[in-house]
Design a protein around this motif. Sequence first.
Motif, PDB file in Angstrom:
ATOM      1  N   GLN A   7       4.459  17.016  -1.062  1.00  0.00           N
ATOM      2  CA  GLN A   7       3.609  15.910  -1.046  1.00  0.00           C
ATOM      3  C   GLN A   7       4.685  14.685  -1.017  1.00  0.00           C
ATOM      4  O   GLN A   7       4.513  13.596  -0.190  1.00  0.00           O
ATOM      5  CB  GLN A   7       2.795  15.657  -2.449  1.00  0.00           C
ATOM      6  N   GLN A   8       5.796  14.558  -1.745  1.00  0.00           N
ATOM      7  CA  GLN A   8       6.753  13.673  -1.647  1.00  0.00           C
ATOM      8  C   GLN A   8       7.341  13.396  -0.282  1.00  0.00           C
ATOM      9  O   GLN A   8       7.749  12.312   0.188  1.00  0.00           O
ATOM     10  CB  GLN A   8       7.964  13.799  -2.708  1.00  0.00           C
ATOM     11  N   ILE A  14       5.540   9.315   6.323  1.00  0.00           N
ATOM     12  CA  ILE A  14       4.769   8.569   6.816  1.00  0.00           C
ATOM     13  C   ILE A  14       4.582   6.982   6.474  1.00  0.00           C
ATOM     14  O   ILE A  14       3.923   6.122   6.940  1.00  0.00           O
ATOM     15  CB  ILE A  14       3.132   9.007   6.500  1.00  0.00           C
ATOM     16  N   GLU A  15       5.504   6.860   5.284  1.00  0.00           N
ATOM     17  CA  GLU A  15       5.776   5.407   5.022  1.00  0.00           C
ATOM     18  C   GLU A  15       6.019   4.390   6.044  1.00  0.00           C
ATOM     19  O   GLU A  15       5.460   3.273   6.193  1.00  0.00           O
ATOM     20  CB  GLU A  15       7.011   5.285   3.749  1.00  0.00           C
ATOM     21  N   ILE A  21       0.898  -0.165  10.247  1.00  0.00           N
ATOM     22  CA  ILE A  21      -0.675  -0.346  10.197  1.00  0.00           C
ATOM     23  C   ILE A  21      -0.995  -1.452   9.157  1.00  0.00           C
ATOM     24  O   ILE A  21      -1.662  -2.124   9.369  1.00  0.00           O
ATOM     25  CB  ILE A  21      -1.146   0.821   9.608  1.00  0.00           C
ATOM     26  N   LYS A  22      -0.370  -1.431   8.015  1.00  0.00           N
ATOM     27  CA  LYS A  22      -0.549  -2.603   6.892  1.00  0.00           C
ATOM     28  C   LYS A  22      -0.358  -3.832   7.541  1.00  0.00           C
ATOM     29  O   LYS A  22      -1.162  -5.001   7.546  1.00  0.00           O
ATOM     30  CB  LYS A  22       0.298  -2.262   5.868  1.00  0.00           C
ATOM     31  N   GLU A  36      -3.527   6.541   1.519  1.00  0.00           N
ATOM     32  CA  GLU A  36      -2.453   7.536   0.906  1.00  0.00           C
ATOM     33  C   GLU A  36      -2.121   7.154  -0.447  1.00  0.00           C
ATOM     34  O   GLU A  36      -1.853   8.143  -1.173  1.00  0.00           O
ATOM     35  CB  GLU A  36      -1.288   6.923   1.871  1.00  0.00           C
ATOM     36  N   ILE A  37      -2.209   5.986  -0.908  1.00  0.00           N
ATOM     37  CA  ILE A  37      -2.060   5.463  -2.167  1.00  0.00           C
ATOM     38  C   ILE A  37      -3.010   6.320  -3.185  1.00  0.00           C
ATOM     39  O   ILE A  37      -2.723   6.789  -4.274  1.00  0.00           O
ATOM     40  CB  ILE A  37      -2.023   3.965  -2.576  1.00  0.00           C
ATOM     41  N   LEU A  38      -4.264   6.290  -2.827  1.00  0.00           N
ATOM     42  CA  LEU A  38      -5.392   7.005  -3.462  1.00  0.00           C
ATOM     43  C   LEU A  38      -5.032   8.422  -3.236  1.00  0.00           C
ATOM     44  O   LEU A  38      -5.692   9.123  -4.316  1.00  0.00           O
ATOM     45  CB  LEU A  38      -6.850   6.720  -2.703  1.00  0.00           C
ATOM     46  N   SER A  39      -4.316   8.937  -2.762  1.00  0.00           N
ATOM     47  CA  SER A  39      -3.957  10.555  -2.293  1.00  0.00           C
ATOM     48  C   SER A  39      -2.788  10.786  -3.261  1.00  0.00           C
ATOM     49  O   SER A  39      -2.563  12.056  -3.173  1.00  0.00           O
ATOM     50  CB  SER A  39      -3.803  10.815  -1.009  1.00  0.00           C
ATOM     51  N   ARG A  40      -2.000   9.835  -3.877  1.00  0.00           N
ATOM     52  CA  ARG A  40      -1.050  10.367  -4.596  1.00  0.00           C
ATOM     53  C   ARG A  40      -1.518  10.797  -6.108  1.00  0.00           C
ATOM     54  O   ARG A  40      -1.259  10.183  -6.961  1.00  0.00           O
ATOM     55  CB  ARG A  40       0.005   8.942  -4.713  1.00  0.00           C
TER      56      ARG A  40
END
Length: 76
Positions: A7-8, A14-15, A21-22, A36-40
Amino acid sequence: PKFISVQQEIEQKIEPFLQIIKNSAIVYSLIFLDIEILSRVSDIKYYTSDGLHPSGLLYSRWAAALLNLLKHRLPV
């Protein structure tokens, strides 16, 4: 555990893409939900048995966050 290290590794890869995108969302005044943050989350119940793909529970988390975001961002 292996799940955490994979995961890390994915997060690091992808960062740079997420940053593009942001920034594009800001430039074009788009609504952006960073799933992605919600998936951490380290709890494996949020992922399928391969430890990579989201489970229905994580999709539900994303949907709830999107609904909340739209309620606060879109005019009534």
